[in-house]
Design an enzyme around this catalytic site. Structure first.
Site, short mmCIF file in Angstrom:
data_model
loop_
_atom_site.label_atom_id
_atom_site.label_comp_id
_atom_site.label_asym_id
_atom_site.label_seq_id
_atom_site.Cartn_x
_atom_site.Cartn_y
_atom_site.Cartn_z
N LYS A 165 31.06 -3.61 14.46
CA LYS A 165 31.91 -4.78 14.26
C LYS A 165 32.10 -5.53 15.57
CE LYS A 165 33.04 -4.31 9.86
NZ LYS A 165 32.48 -5.23 8.87
N ASP A 194 27.99 -7.01 12.91
CA ASP A 194 28.67 -7.77 11.87
C ASP A 194 29.90 -8.45 12.45
OD1 ASP A 194 30.00 -6.96 8.54
OD2 ASP A 194 29.79 -8.85 9.63
N GLU A 219 24.76 -9.73 11.00
CA GLU A 219 25.40 -9.93 9.68
C GLU A 219 26.54 -10.91 9.76
OE1 GLU A 219 26.02 -6.43 7.25
OE2 GLU A 219 27.88 -7.25 6.44
N ASP A 242 26.99 -11.90 4.04
CA ASP A 242 27.88 -10.99 3.31
C ASP A 242 28.95 -11.84 2.62
OD1 ASP A 242 29.83 -8.03 4.33
OD2 ASP A 242 29.85 -9.20 2.50
N LYS A 266 28.74 -7.13 -2.24
CA LYS A 266 29.92 -6.42 -2.71
C LYS A 266 30.08 -6.61 -4.21
CE LYS A 266 32.23 -6.01 1.64
NZ LYS A 266 31.05 -6.43 2.45
N TRP A 321 27.61 1.75 0.95
CA TRP A 321 28.82 1.98 1.76
C TRP A 321 29.98 2.16 0.81
CZ3 TRP A 321 33.64 -0.19 2.24
CH2 TRP A 321 34.37 0.17 3.38
C1 0XW Z 1 31.77 -2.78 6.26
N1 0XW Z 1 32.29 -3.29 5.02
C2 0XW Z 1 31.51 -2.92 3.87
C3 0XW Z 1 33.66 -2.74 4.90
C4 0XW Z 1 34.64 -3.86 5.01
O1 0XW Z 1 35.17 -4.13 3.73
C5 0XW Z 1 33.87 -5.01 5.49
C6 0XW Z 1 32.49 -4.77 5.01
C7 0XW Z 1 31.48 -5.56 5.79
O2 0XW Z 1 30.30 -5.27 5.77
O3 0XW Z 1 31.88 -6.56 6.35
MG MG Z 2 29.79 -7.40 6.35
#
Ligand code: 0XW
Ligand code: MG
Length: 369
Positions: A165, A194, A219, A242, A266, A321
């Site tokens: 992140k 990301d 990302e 995303d 998602k 994930w």
């Molecule tokens: C890593 N994730 C799947 C978890 C958080 O909800 C954010 C998301 C992402 O990829 O941003």
């Molecule tokens: Mg993401």
């Protein structure tokens, strides 16, 4: 006939293990999930769930999901669970948008459908390519040494993919984190960086150029598809979208415009398992790799993720994930969903393969029949 006879809505607090969970724009200290229990006129029970990652990560939130479900539920009594597409169209005829809320009902209906026929959800979605799926681990936002230590630990645990992140701070610090992680884990894992929409185009370009020696996927660096498109041909890294993929149409638009090289997908954001299979097949038609994941959520969301992930062509499945690493409690102690060796096993039982213990959720917030 397997028609919806009752819908019950529950709340479930999900304390964050080792919290808070940090991303560029939000720090999550806790998450609350909304659980949907669907009961058919033949006595079959299906479970669904939606747990937004707080009110800022995306234009979705806890009470919005519950209000949308309250709007939908009365009009769904009597609907058949045998026809997920028709159920989705019925939901669209009752409420425009609010995919994330519809997803909880779609997942519950798919669970019930699988249990009705005695087959797993992955079989309903086209069939399982494999029974063991690669997982990825997402670090939080942190300093170079801390994030490199987490990355090394997860690589040691067998995770084949690690998401680092970044964003929301001096990009020089992000560059330092990425370099330190690369020095520490190198090619042991597939790296993803990301920013969760937090970077300007120039910051994302600066990060990519400064790290052009490091093979990672970038990302969702910027907030909009247009900002990402503006640097698309200047960055040195493949780009995944995303947050920008809020609908099947958004995925089609991104592919049609050539804005990205893949996706973080998602399930609840896109409306549930049924629309997600359309997105899966669109990606396959254009050889677009993607993850299968969700925002937050417990074992119901995790099971849905794994069942869909199992049906993705292995060449296109980046990883799956789940929120499980941040949760202490399982909904079905007899069928827990746990990562092992950086991989997940696809649940075995009919439907989602889990039967949540009802006492886990307490009293229903609302019931419709
Ligand atoms: C890593 N994730 C799947 C978890 C958080 O909800 C954010 C998301 C992402 O990829 O941003
Ligand atoms: Mg993401």
């Amino acid at each position: 006939m397997a028609r919806i006879k009752e819908l019950h809505v529950y709340s479930k607090d999900l304390p964050i293990l080792g919290g808070p969970y940090t991303m560029s724009r939000i720090t999550l200290h806790s998450v609350t999930s909304t659980i949907v229990k669907l009961v058919t006129d033949t006595g079959v029970v299906g479970w669904g769930e939606v747990a937004p990652s707080g009110p800022v990560y995306q234009p979705q939130h806890l009470l919005g999901a519950r209000a949308a479900i309250a709007e939908l539920a009365p009009g769904l009594i009597g609907a058949s669970v045998l026809s997920p597409k028709l159920l989705g169209r019925r939901m669209d005829g009752l409420l425009n948008g609010h995919n994330y809320a519809k997803a909880a009902i779609d997942i519950a209906a798919m669970d019930a459908l699988g249990k009705h026929y005695g087959v797993r959800v992955c079989e309903l979605l086209g069939g399982a390519e494999r029974e063991r799926l690669p997982a990825y681990y997402a670090t939080g936002i942190g300093d170079p040494a801390e994030i490199a230590r987490v990355a090394a630990d997860k690589a040691d645990q067998g995770y084949p993919r690690i998401q680092v992140k970044v964003g929301g701070r001096d990009v020089a610090l992000d560059i330092a984190v990425v370099n330190k992680v690369w020095e520490t884990v190198g090619t042991r894992v597939q790296l993803v960086v990301d920013a969760n929409r937090a970077m300007t185009a120039s910051q994302a370009l600066r990060l990519s150029l400064a790290c052009k020696h490091i093979p990672f996927t970038l990302e969702q660096p910027c907030n909009t598809m247009e900002e990402v498109a503006s640097i698309r041909h200047q960055v040195c890294h493949p780009i995944f979208l995303d947050e920008n993929t809020e609908s099947v149409s958004d995925v089609l638009r991104a592919i049609g415009l050539g804005v990205c090289d893949g996706f973080g997908l998602k399930i609840t954001r896109l409306g549930g398992l049924t629309p997600m299979t359309a997105v899966r097949d669109i990606c396959a038609a254009r050889s677009m790799p993607h993850t299968i994941e969700d925002m937050c959520g417990g074992d119901i969301t995790a099971a849905a993720t794994l069942h869909l992930g199992a049906t993705v062509e292995p060449r296109l499945l980046e990883a799956v994930w789940t929120w499980g690493s941040y949760m202490e409690e399982n909904y079905d102690p007899a069928n827990t969903i746990d990562v092992n060796g950086g991989h997940f096993d696809v649940p075995k039982g009919p439907g989602l393969g889990i039967t949540p213990r009802e006492d886990v959720f307490g009293d229903a917030l609302a019931s419709y029949d």
